[in-house]
Design a protein around this motif. Structure first.
Motif, mmCIF file in Angstrom:
data_model
loop_
_atom_site.group_PDB
_atom_site.id
_atom_site.type_symbol
_atom_site.label_atom_id
_atom_site.label_comp_id
_atom_site.label_asym_id
_atom_site.label_seq_id
_atom_site.Cartn_x
_atom_site.Cartn_y
_atom_site.Cartn_z
ATOM 1 N N ARG A 23 -12.425 -4.582 -7.184
ATOM 2 C CA ARG A 23 -11.568 -5.011 -5.872
ATOM 3 C C ARG A 23 -10.261 -4.297 -5.945
ATOM 4 N N ALA A 24 -9.877 -3.327 -6.646
ATOM 5 C CA ALA A 24 -8.574 -2.844 -6.759
ATOM 6 C C ALA A 24 -8.247 -2.218 -5.329
ATOM 7 N N THR A 36 3.846 -8.070 -6.262
ATOM 8 C CA THR A 36 4.116 -8.375 -7.573
ATOM 9 C C THR A 36 5.270 -7.132 -8.149
ATOM 10 N N ILE A 37 5.086 -5.905 -7.830
ATOM 11 C CA ILE A 37 5.804 -4.946 -8.392
ATOM 12 C C ILE A 37 7.257 -5.154 -7.522
ATOM 13 N N VAL A 38 7.268 -5.128 -6.354
ATOM 14 C CA VAL A 38 8.901 -5.169 -5.766
ATOM 15 C C VAL A 38 9.322 -6.371 -5.797
ATOM 16 N N ARG A 39 8.889 -7.452 -6.638
ATOM 17 C CA ARG A 39 9.657 -8.715 -6.888
ATOM 18 C C ARG A 39 10.085 -8.543 -8.461
ATOM 19 N N ALA A 160 10.357 2.409 -14.327
ATOM 20 C CA ALA A 160 9.774 1.643 -13.145
ATOM 21 C C ALA A 160 8.408 1.122 -13.367
ATOM 22 N N VAL A 161 7.461 2.072 -14.005
ATOM 23 C CA VAL A 161 5.978 1.526 -14.109
ATOM 24 C C VAL A 161 5.980 0.791 -15.426
ATOM 25 N N GLY A 162 6.817 0.797 -16.187
ATOM 26 C CA GLY A 162 6.689 0.319 -17.670
ATOM 27 C C GLY A 162 6.406 -1.175 -17.741
ATOM 28 N N PRO A 163 6.718 -2.226 -16.770
ATOM 29 C CA PRO A 163 6.309 -3.616 -16.841
ATOM 30 C C PRO A 163 4.739 -3.679 -16.038
ATOM 31 N N PHE A 164 4.275 -2.660 -15.577
ATOM 32 C CA PHE A 164 3.053 -2.767 -14.748
ATOM 33 C C PHE A 164 1.779 -1.954 -15.513
ATOM 34 N N PRO A 165 1.422 -2.209 -16.837
ATOM 35 C CA PRO A 165 0.380 -1.212 -17.344
ATOM 36 C C PRO A 165 -0.861 -1.309 -16.569
ATOM 37 N N TYR A 166 -1.124 -2.246 -15.991
ATOM 38 C CA TYR A 166 -2.242 -2.270 -14.849
ATOM 39 C C TYR A 166 -2.420 -1.905 -13.711
ATOM 40 N N ALA A 167 -1.020 -1.473 -13.316
ATOM 41 C CA ALA A 167 -0.994 -1.174 -11.877
ATOM 42 C C ALA A 167 0.257 -0.029 -12.051
ATOM 43 N N ALA A 168 0.000 0.893 -12.823
ATOM 44 C CA ALA A 168 1.132 1.835 -12.952
ATOM 45 C C ALA A 168 0.980 2.786 -12.023
ATOM 46 N N GLY A 169 -0.250 3.279 -11.331
ATOM 47 C CA GLY A 169 -0.404 4.024 -10.081
ATOM 48 C C GLY A 169 0.262 3.313 -8.843
ATOM 49 N N ALA A 170 0.035 2.078 -8.866
ATOM 50 C CA ALA A 170 0.631 1.610 -7.545
ATOM 51 C C ALA A 170 2.348 1.472 -7.908
ATOM 52 N N ALA A 171 2.657 1.103 -8.833
ATOM 53 C CA ALA A 171 4.198 1.274 -9.018
ATOM 54 C C ALA A 171 4.573 2.725 -8.957
ATOM 55 N N SER A 172 4.018 3.705 -9.571
ATOM 56 C CA SER A 172 4.576 4.988 -9.504
ATOM 57 C C SER A 172 4.535 5.597 -8.010
ATOM 58 N N ALA A 173 3.649 5.035 -7.294
ATOM 59 C CA ALA A 173 3.570 5.468 -5.877
ATOM 60 C C ALA A 173 4.649 5.034 -5.101
ATOM 61 N N LEU A 174 4.830 3.680 -5.291
ATOM 62 C CA LEU A 174 6.080 3.223 -4.656
ATOM 63 C C LEU A 174 7.239 3.735 -5.129
#
Length: 229
Positions: A23-24, A36-39, A160-174
């Motif tokens: 469902r990603a 979640t990332i932007v907050r 910036a991506v450190g807190p999101f090990p399961y959403a690193a791609g999305a955080a990196s893209a943002l």
């Protein structure tokens, strides 16, 4: 380069995800991930540093050819050597970053590098304000800036991506998107402020160096701990 990259990805890339999320890519899932990332304050702290350090770099890249060649009247070959020196000093910065991180940690390393960013940017601005128009008045101060960029550039996206090990791609893209927005803004500003002097380049880098220092010494120190865990 594009063809070569495509070939390497096609022939050599191996998926690292151990358990895929079917469902990603659904809109609701993406929206919740982005929200979640932007907050998260750590994301904004390091993304602000990414934007600031890249903003200064892009200011130099976008303006320097016009200023060095048309304003300061150096040859195209000499300008190529100037850019080579910037790349070389940047690599030295990344090597210094690699040595400093185990000793100081991310936050203290970034804070130390910010002092070099601010010193270089301030020298550029003050010399331009004093009416100095010399290649060396741009090259040497920006060497300090680009040396520090060799620290900020690897540390800020990874932070910036450190807190999101399961959403690193999305955080990196943002994070990357915000950097490109800054580049777009810099290009637009330079397009209306190039005046036949070194001031647009010098003042632009000075502006971003101040933002780097403020971000590194406040937001990153306050919210950067999460990325070091």
């Amino acid at each position: 380069f594009g063809v070569g990259t495509l070939a390497v990805v096609t022939l050599r890339f191996q998926e690292t995800v151990t358990r895929k999320n079917p469902r990603a890519l659904q809109p609701a899932t993406l929206f919740n991930t982005w929200r979640t990332i932007v907050r998260h304050p750590t994301f904004w702290s390091f993304s602000s540093l990414s934007v600031a350090t890249y903003g200064g770099l892009f200011t130099f890249l976008a303006a320097s050819s016009f200023i060095f060649i048309k304003v300061l009247h150096i040859s195209k070959t000499q300008y190529g050597l100037v850019m080579f020196s910037m790349s070389f000093v940047y690599i030295l910065g990344t090597m210094a970053c690699r040595r400093l991180l185990p000793q100081l940690g991310v936050r203290r390393t970034v804070a130390l590098a910010a002092a070099f960013s601010l010193t270089g940017g301030t020298l550029l601005g003050v010399l331009a304000l004093a009416g100095v128009q010399s290649p060396w008045a741009l090259i040497l101060p920006f060497h300090l800036y680009i040396l520090a960029h060799g620290v900020h550039q690897p540390c800020s996206p990874s932070g910036a991506v450190g807190p999101f090990p399961y959403a690193a791609g999305a955080a990196s893209a943002l994070n990357g998107f915000l950097m490109m927005v800054a580049a777009f803004a810099v290009g637009g500003w330079l397009g209306t402020h190039m005046d036949g002097t070194v001031k647009p380049l010098a003042y632009g880098v000075w502006f971003w160096s101040v933002l780097i220092a403020l971000t590194s010494w406040t937001l990153v120190q306050r919210h950067g701990k999460t990325s070091e865990r």
